[in-house]
Design a protein around this motif. Sequence first.
Motif, PDB file in Angstrom:
ATOM      1  N   MET A   1       0.572  -1.321   0.089  1.00 15.56           N
ATOM      2  CA  MET A   1      -0.040   0.037   0.204  1.00 15.56           C
ATOM      3  C   MET A   1       0.901   1.172  -0.093  1.00 15.56           C
ATOM      4  SD  MET A   1      -3.031   1.514  -0.164  1.00 15.56           S
ATOM      5  CE  MET A   1      -4.014   0.126   0.258  1.00 15.56           C
TER       6      MET A   1
ATOM      7  N   GLU B   1       2.002   2.081  -3.422  1.00 13.33           N
ATOM      8  CA  GLU B   1       1.111   2.612  -4.272  1.00 13.33           C
ATOM      9  C   GLU B   1       0.765   4.208  -3.911  1.00 13.33           C
ATOM     10  OE1 GLU B   1      -4.008   2.279  -4.587  1.00 13.33           O
ATOM     11  OE2 GLU B   1      -2.696   0.583  -4.129  1.00 13.33           O
ATOM     12  N   TRP B   2       0.935   4.484  -2.686  1.00 14.77           N
ATOM     13  CA  TRP B   2       0.774   5.860  -2.039  1.00 14.77           C
ATOM     14  C   TRP B   2       1.994   6.766  -2.717  1.00 14.77           C
ATOM     15  CZ3 TRP B   2      -0.064   4.340   3.872  1.00 14.77           C
ATOM     16  CH2 TRP B   2      -1.513   3.993   3.764  1.00 14.77           C
TER      17      TRP B   2
ATOM     18  N   ARG C   1       3.654   6.269  -5.102  1.00 11.46           N
ATOM     19  CA  ARG C   1       3.695   6.378  -6.699  1.00 11.46           C
ATOM     20  C   ARG C   1       2.612   7.427  -7.181  1.00 11.46           C
ATOM     21  NH1 ARG C   1       2.127   1.454  -8.047  1.00 11.46           N
ATOM     22  NH2 ARG C   1       3.975   0.646  -8.002  1.00 11.46           N
TER      23      ARG C   1
ATOM     24  N   ARG D   1      -6.282  10.384  -0.196  1.00 13.42           N
ATOM     25  CA  ARG D   1      -6.722   9.033  -0.125  1.00 13.42           C
ATOM     26  C   ARG D   1      -8.208   8.822   0.817  1.00 13.42           C
ATOM     27  NH1 ARG D   1      -4.022   5.851  -3.953  1.00 13.42           N
ATOM     28  NH2 ARG D   1      -4.950   4.155  -2.693  1.00 13.42           N
TER      29      ARG D   1
ATOM     30  N   ASP E   1      -8.692   2.261   1.969  1.00 21.51           N
ATOM     31  CA  ASP E   1      -7.101   1.707   2.011  1.00 21.51           C
ATOM     32  C   ASP E   1      -6.931   0.884   3.129  1.00 21.51           C
ATOM     33  OD1 ASP E   1      -6.694   2.998  -0.084  1.00 21.51           O
ATOM     34  OD2 ASP E   1      -5.577   4.727   0.465  1.00 21.51           O
TER      35      ASP E   1
END
Length: 461
Positions: free
Chosen positions: A137, A140-141, A143, A148, A153
């Motif tokens: 996770m 992903e953050w 990137r 959010r 999440d």
Amino acid sequence: MVAVVAAHHSTPLYPPRVSPPIAPPRFPFFLIDVVRNPISTWPAAVFEQPIVRADGPHGSYCWVTHPTFVKQVLLDDREKFPKTRLERRVLGPLLGNGVFTSEGADWKWQRQVVAPLFRHGEILQCVPAMVAAAEGMAVEWRRAPGVREIDRDMAAVTFKIISDTMLPGGDTFVARAIENAHKDYLQPISWEIAYAMLQLPTWLPHPGTRSMRRAERELRSAVGALISSRRRHPLDRDDLFSRLIAARHPETAKPMPDESLVDNLLTFLAAGHATTAMALTWTLYLLARSPEWEARLIAEIGEVVGNGPISAAHLDRLVLTEQVLNEAMRLYPPAPVMLREAAEDTMIGDTPIKRGTRVIVPIYAIHRHRRLWEDPDRFDPSRFAAAETEKRTRYQFMPFGAGPRICIGMSFAMLEAKAVLATFLRACCFEHVEGCDPEPISRLTLRPKGGMRLRVGPRAT
């Protein structure tokens, strides 16, 4: 009503809370408030008195908050206070007669079957999977930094953890069904609670009936398909499914029927990850509002872990991290209430309780009780320093419940929360989104109304 006090660097933080009414609202306003947020109907006295009784046209209620009385209800006289018909009516269609909803011998057998999976040595082996899910996770953050939906999440991370550790192979179709069910099942569940409290017939529809029944069918079907898949392609490992499939009833020696397998797997997959997801959601929100504590945790994680990977050996030494998690669960207990029902005329302390009285253990109120905590609405993790914790009774702080039916996954959840939180804080920074201070609402778990938005970005190294 929600009370929010803005906080700056050294200003004490008073995060969102539910402001109780002076007295329980009258019908039909009571019904409206139950549907909106059941804990908003608890009178102010519940946050101040050791025991509060209320009689209404649809039955008697008793809120029990003094630790001695809570212990009596949940432990000492537990046979007199079984789970309520209300709870079975609300949760029975989804969770059947699994370990959460069952009583007596059925509950004892099912709990004994799964208990070995939650021994300390067993759950320590799950730490690498916990860290890996959190790192995924965080990647992903980093990137795609920005605002959010943190609650979503956290649900994704905790579901991946439970499916990778307790039930490998359950992270695709079931995950989607559970995500869809959050809106379709949990949002209207307070209608179901209100109807049960008013003792309305089960056939009488409410605005959420159709979506709830659809979610129940989809969830149970998805878990049933998972069972069929695992039967066709068995895995050579000791996980939740293999424990349940190998279990034999102590009296009949028969295996657990498929319906009971669905009941228990769904209990762990759906309920088991949602509580930890909410604990992490509120913790990240509080840290985003309290940069001093965030800085202290970053320093502790750096000192304990260094630059290497987080391992099980580190987690016991993350003392401040655990204090912050405990304070977050005090202010926002993932399971905010426990319900019982008086099976006979009895006494709680010196208070007479009639048979059929709904006995409420209001964990949210106990954790903010004026007689049990100093300045109870303030965020202050130092309350959970060792010296302070030793002064408190077991039944004053119980985010995982208490008594024989205490959450079986409590140790797993705490280990998971520490591993995930430490991983996140090393990799990313979290900022409060102006105006996003959601009211805590009860939907089985204590959820942020409208979701929790935080701004997330990579942490400078």
